[in-house]
Design an enzyme around this catalytic site. Structure first.
Site, short mmCIF file in Angstrom:
data_model
loop_
_atom_site.label_atom_id
_atom_site.label_comp_id
_atom_site.label_asym_id
_atom_site.label_seq_id
_atom_site.Cartn_x
_atom_site.Cartn_y
_atom_site.Cartn_z
N HIS A 89 3.28 18.52 80.63
CA HIS A 89 2.75 19.80 80.13
C HIS A 89 2.44 20.77 81.28
CE1 HIS A 89 1.37 17.96 76.03
NE2 HIS A 89 2.64 18.32 76.03
N ASP A 125 0.18 22.87 81.87
CA ASP A 125 -1.19 22.96 82.41
C ASP A 125 -1.50 21.78 83.36
OD1 ASP A 125 -1.21 21.44 79.91
OD2 ASP A 125 -3.38 21.37 80.10
N HIS A 126 -0.50 20.91 83.58
CA HIS A 126 -0.67 19.79 84.53
C HIS A 126 0.33 19.84 85.69
CE1 HIS A 126 -3.56 17.62 81.88
NE2 HIS A 126 -3.03 18.50 81.04
N HIS A 159 -9.25 17.52 81.15
CA HIS A 159 -9.90 18.68 80.53
C HIS A 159 -11.41 18.49 80.37
CE1 HIS A 159 -6.26 20.91 79.20
NE2 HIS A 159 -5.71 19.70 79.17
N HIS A 213 0.07 11.02 73.84
CA HIS A 213 -0.08 12.48 73.90
C HIS A 213 1.30 13.08 74.21
CE1 HIS A 213 -1.87 16.37 74.98
NE2 HIS A 213 -1.28 16.31 76.14
N ASP A 260 -4.28 13.52 79.91
CA ASP A 260 -4.69 13.91 78.55
C ASP A 260 -4.61 12.72 77.60
OD1 ASP A 260 -5.02 16.45 79.56
OD2 ASP A 260 -3.38 17.36 78.41
N HIS A 302 1.73 13.89 83.21
CA HIS A 302 2.67 14.20 82.11
C HIS A 302 3.20 15.63 82.29
CE1 HIS A 302 -1.09 15.82 80.47
NE2 HIS A 302 -0.43 16.42 79.48
FE FE Z 1 -3.59 19.30 79.22
ZN ZN Z 2 -1.27 17.70 77.86
#
Ligand code: FE
Ligand code: ZN
Length: 243
Positions: free
Chosen positions: A58, A60-61, A171, A114, A133, A56
């Site tokens: 985001h 942080d990915h 995570h 999400h 996530d 996805h």
């Molecule tokens: Fe994340």
């Molecule tokens: Zn995420």
């Protein structure tokens, strides 16, 4: 078939997953929120990253996508429905499409909730699923772009995979999730045992992942929610939970 999956801790509590196939020599990096730790971990093993898979959009990915491609020439695959938010994609995929590491296929599943276009990737021969996530050990992602009904159907789709499937999520939230799982289902002995095991591993500085689909069916209060309303209630309670 020798497939190896290695966790790379990144940012505050993310895992980047490095998956290496001996037969083809391919190495896939899943959800690189940053480049350096993934490149270093691959180099330390003598592996060269050949592909990036994103679940996805985001940061942080996907934050490491560009630098990994720059360093390795890796080809980047991610969700078609989020292509406008991930500038670095070389290939876009949707449910029903396949990806591959060497000769081993991965099936793309749509699990939007999400984020609306979130995908998961299931490699049936390797008994591996990357769930980003969406499905966490004893938890699920927050509902930023989807509804409780979306999450309910996404989790039902993942929970229907074979129970031996190893689940690699985005995570390290297992201890916090487990505390909520035990609070909401105090009679669930499997959840209590899973929380104790997660606390032990974290105490030793070890990752709690992967989990399995079978373990999630037994312990995960969101997978176990009887209906959409119960999932909605549990998601709201977890958002406010101070374990
Ligand atoms: Fe994340
Ligand atoms: Zn995420």
């Amino acid at each position: 078939m020798a497939i190896e999956v290695v966790p790379v801790a990144a940012l505050s509590d993310n895992y980047i997953w490095l998956m290496h196939d001996d037969a083809s020599g391919e190495t896939v990096v899943v959800d690189p929120g940053e480049a350096a730790p993934a490149l270093d971990a691959a180099k330390a093993r003598g592996w060269t990253i050949t592909q990036v898979w994103n679940t996805h959009w985001h940061g942080d990915h996907v934050g490491g996508n560009a630098a990994i491609r720059e360093a390795t020439g890796a080809r980047i695959t991610g969700p078609a429905a989020e292509a406008d938010r991930i500038a670095t994609l070389d290939r876009t995929v949707a449910e029903g499409d396949t990806v591959a590491i060497g000769g081993i296929e991965g099936h793309v599943l749509h699990v939007g909730a999400h984020t609306a276009g979130h995908i998961a990737i299931h490699l049936p021969q390797a008994e591996i699923a990357f769930t980003g996530d969406t499905l966490f050990a004893m938890g699920c992602g927050r509902l930023f772009e989807g509804t409780p009904a979306d999450m309910h159907s996404a989790l039902a789709k993942l929970a229907a995979l074979p129970e031996a499937t190893r689940v690699y999520c985005g995570h390290e939230y297992t201890v916090s999730n487990g505390r909520y799982a035990v609070a909401v289902e105090p009679g669930n002995a499997a959840a209590r045992a899973a929380l104790a095991e997660a606390e032990r591993k974290r105490g030793e500085g070890l990752p709690t992942l992967p989990t399995t689909i079978g373990a999630e069916r037994a312990t995960n209060p969101f997978v176990r929610a009887g209906n959409v309303a119960e999932l909605a209630e549990r998601r709201a309670a977890k958002d406010a939970f101070k374990g």
